[in-house]
Each structure stands twice: as C-alpha cells, then as structure tokens.
Scaffold this active site. Structure first.
Site, PDB file in Angstrom:
ATOM      1  N   ARG A 116       1.087  -1.153   0.047  1.00  0.00           N
ATOM      2  CA  ARG A 116       0.197  -0.004  -0.145  1.00  0.00           C
ATOM      3  C   ARG A 116       0.856   1.340  -0.099  1.00  0.00           C
ATOM      4  O   ARG A 116       0.778   2.035   0.775  1.00  0.00           O
ATOM      5  CB  ARG A 116      -0.871   0.153   1.143  1.00  0.00           C
ATOM      6  CG  ARG A 116      -0.248  -0.392   2.397  1.00  0.00           C
ATOM      7  CD  ARG A 116      -1.444   0.019   3.846  1.00  0.00           C
ATOM      8  NE  ARG A 116      -0.889  -0.331   5.026  1.00  0.00           N
ATOM      9  CZ  ARG A 116      -0.889  -1.440   5.387  1.00  0.00           C
ATOM     10  NH1 ARG A 116      -1.462  -2.426   4.787  1.00  0.00           N
ATOM     11  NH2 ARG A 116      -0.531  -1.835   6.810  1.00  0.00           N
ATOM     12  N   GLY A 118       1.474   3.825  -1.981  1.00  0.00           N
ATOM     13  CA  GLY A 118       0.734   5.103  -2.214  1.00  0.00           C
ATOM     14  C   GLY A 118       1.407   6.042  -3.009  1.00  0.00           C
ATOM     15  O   GLY A 118       1.206   7.249  -2.944  1.00  0.00           O
ATOM     16  N   ASN A 176      -1.931   5.305 -15.264  1.00  0.00           N
ATOM     17  CA  ASN A 176      -2.272   4.359 -14.172  1.00  0.00           C
ATOM     18  C   ASN A 176      -3.541   4.958 -13.463  1.00  0.00           C
ATOM     19  O   ASN A 176      -3.771   5.752 -12.634  1.00  0.00           O
ATOM     20  CB  ASN A 176      -1.257   4.229 -13.034  1.00  0.00           C
ATOM     21  CG  ASN A 176      -1.203   3.084 -12.216  1.00  0.00           C
ATOM     22  OD1 ASN A 176      -2.463   2.660 -11.859  1.00  0.00           O
ATOM     23  ND2 ASN A 176      -0.274   2.764 -11.434  1.00  0.00           N
ATOM     24  N   SER A 179      -4.241   1.514  -9.323  1.00  0.00           N
ATOM     25  CA  SER A 179      -3.804   1.244  -7.961  1.00  0.00           C
ATOM     26  C   SER A 179      -4.926   1.379  -6.971  1.00  0.00           C
ATOM     27  O   SER A 179      -5.508   2.160  -6.974  1.00  0.00           O
ATOM     28  CB  SER A 179      -2.688   2.256  -7.744  1.00  0.00           C
ATOM     29  OG  SER A 179      -2.169   2.097  -6.335  1.00  0.00           O
ATOM     30  N   GLY A 293       1.712 -12.160 -11.788  1.00  0.00           N
ATOM     31  CA  GLY A 293       1.990 -13.503 -11.552  1.00  0.00           C
ATOM     32  C   GLY A 293       2.732 -14.439 -12.478  1.00  0.00           C
ATOM     33  O   GLY A 293       2.548 -15.487 -12.316  1.00  0.00           O
TER      34      GLY A 293
END
EC number: 1.3.5.2
Length: 360
Positions: A116, A118, A176, A179, A293
């Site tokens: 997180r 930020g 982006n 997030s 992944g």
C-alpha cells in the site's frame, strides 16, 4: 544460492531490503565495463526475441514492472539485469511521500507481496531530469498516476501535467488509474471519467500512450475500457495491476496486514483471464502488455500465446533473483524455436484459435 540469500533477506523489513538491494544493483552496474558484460551475459541476445511494438524496438519481451524503480534512479541498471525494457514510476505531477509505513509485506506461502505504498515518488519533474541525462540501453516507459491531494475533478490536469513533463523523454506512457492505494483512483477507470484523462494525455504527447487496468474490474468494464482505448487510438493496455481480493491465500494472518494490493501468483489466473478477454475483444488493434503472477518461462509463454506482445514482472524478480529475467527469456526463445516460429510476433495470440479468433 539465491534461495539462501532470499531466506536471510526475508528476515529483514521488506521496504528496507528493497532499498538495500536496489542500491547494490545500482552500484554493481555503475561501471560501464561491468554493465556491458552483464548485459551480454544476462540480456536477451537471441534475435527471435526482439520485436518492434508501437514503433519501439524491444530486444526482449520481459520488462521490469512499475513500482520497483519509482523515480528512475536505476535507468542504467535494468539492461544489465537482463530485462528487455523497464517501466519506471508510478510518478505524479507533484512529489509525495506515499502512505505511512509499514506499507510493504511479504506473503511467502503465496510467493506474493502486499503493498500500500501510495505512489511515493519525487515527482514527474525530477524524473524528467533523470531521463534527459541518461541514455539507457533498453526502452524505458513511464507510469503516471494522480497526485493524492488532487481532487478527482482536477485529475485531468494532473495527468496532463505529468505527461507534459515526461512524455517527450519516455519510450511510452502508461496512465495508471488502477492502483488500489490512492483513495478514489480506481473510480477513474469508469469510461466517463477515463475518457477525458486519456484524451488529455494523448493531446499532450506524441509518445505512445497505454492505460493500466485492475484485475478486479468486471468483464463488462474490461470490454468498455478496451472499446474506449480503440476509439481514442491508444497504443495499448497494460493488464493487470494488483488485486484487492484475498481469496485463496495461504499465508496466515493476511487479514491483520490491512489494506493494499496483492501481486504475484494470487493474481495470475485473473490476469490471464483479462488478457484473453482483451485479445478476443481487440485483436491486434492494441498492444497488450501482460503483468501479474508471471513466475516461469511457461507462464510467460502462456501470456504470449494468449495475446501479449510484451510482459512485465516485479514480484517474480523478488522471489526469482538476479537470473530470473534470463531464465524467462531463454525459455521463451526455446519455445519459439521448438514451435517453428520465425519471430516473437508470430507467436502472439497463436492459441487464440482454440478460443475463437479475435477480430482483425
């Protein structure tokens, strides 16, 4: 050897280790002769791996995902670590410290990370100076986000400001809006909010522009973003960002770690699903960059044959070590030769026939 080193490093706080390892990598690649030697040894040298995507030549399809090198302080490092390109950021129009620590956690049983952060960064202006002073050996994309203190109704101007600063110096730009660590950011993925942001960035720069989406979008929302990207003439889509889902996690105590996005194997299945859906929707009208992944060369091959022209990794690099990108590229090259493909481009989407051909 790396397994032992990783075990020792994992005894220390994640963000502290990140800073330490990043500093070591920068130091190890600071000398030009060493950097060139490492690039020859670790980099993608098989010509079959090279491709030209949205007018940019990539020596290999695997790049470093945004989040590792937030401020572009390792611009000369990533070719020497075997990556075909790097995406730096996320940077915002104004510098900001990000969220309070602790904000980065390992999920070892899942080979995953929870963050997180930020959007902690020194600002788009500082990155622009670094980009102007360096000439990396591989393409460098820039991921731009919204400043936390900027109200949602001023997001267009915020993204525009970042694009103005770094656009002329980047190989490509990624908007982006996905997030989970900036309040309200994911709401900007709704097409009515996303359209003016993308239009403003496109108007500001001639650099190829892509948008990065979340794995947690519904299928219909994925379709809407894909259609919008085609309509506006974007270069492509990056799929996907981290997930807020906690389903199926094996690491105990995750619920006590708090909010954040999870990267690594837990997002792999959905990331591949989104990639396949996007390719069926847009075919080769957009470049698709798959992230989320990817751990092995087989994972990478599955993404390429599902429609990804380029790949990215971050968590796989953390768990796989310094030879990770080389192993991925070597494995892709081997599959290309075994399959009789003359180029990487020929393999992109080659498994789509089993699921129905995408529109051309």
């Amino acid at each position: 050897m790396y397994c032992l080193l990783r075990r020792l490093l994992f005894l220390l706080p994640p963000e502290w280790v990140h800073k330490l390892v990043f500093a070591v990598l920068r130091g190890a690649t600071a000398a030009t002769p060493v950097r060139r030697m490492l690039t020859r040894w670790l980099g993608p040298t098989d010509p079959v791996l090279a491709s030209t995507v949205f007018g940019v030549r990539f020596p290999g399809p695997l790049g470093l995902a945004a989040g590792f090198d937030k401020d572009g302080t390792g611009l000369d490092t990533w070719a020497a670590m075997g990556f075909g390109y790097a995406e730096v950021g996320t940077v915002t129009a104004h510098p900001q410290p990000g969220n309070p620590a602790p904000r980065l956690f390992r999920l070892p049983e899942d080979r995953a990370l929870l963050n997180r952060m930020g959007f902690n960064n020194h600002g788009a202006g500082a990155l622009a100076i670094r980009l102007a002073c360096h000439h990396p050996e591989v393409p460098v994309g820039v991921n731009i986000g919204k400043t936390k203190t900027t109200p949602a109704d001023q997001a267009v101007d915020d993204y525009r400001a970042s694009a103005r600063l770094v656009g002329p110096l980047a190989s490509y730009l990624v908007v982006n809006v996905s997030s989970p660590n900036t309040p309200g950011l994911r709401d900007l993925q709704a097409v009515e909010s996303l359209r003016p942001i993308l239009a403003a960035v496109l108007a500001e720069t001639s650099t190829p522009v892509l948008v990065k989406i979340a794995p947690d979008l519904s299928d219909s929302d994925v379709d809407e973003v894909a259609d919008l990207a085609v309509e506006l003439g974007l270069a492509g889509i990056v799929a996907t960002n981290t997930t807020v889902s906690r389903d199926g996690l094996l690491t105990p105590g995750v619920g006590q770690l708090g909010a954040g996005g999870i990267s690594g194997p837990p997002v792999a299945e959905r990331s591949l699903e989104v990639l396949r859906r996007l390719y069926q929707r847009v075919g080769d009208r957009l470049t698709l960059i798959s992230v989320g992944g990817i751990e092995t060369a087989e994972d990478a091959w599955d993404r390429i044959t599902a429609g990804a022209s380029l790949l990215q990794g971050y968590t796989g690099f953390i768990y796989g070590g310094g030879l990770w990108s080389k192993h991925i590229h070597d494995g892709i090259a081997r599959r290309l030769h075994q399959g009789g493909f003359g180029s990487l481009h020929e393999a992109v989407g080659s498994n789509a026939a089993e699921r129905g051909r995408p529109p051309s």
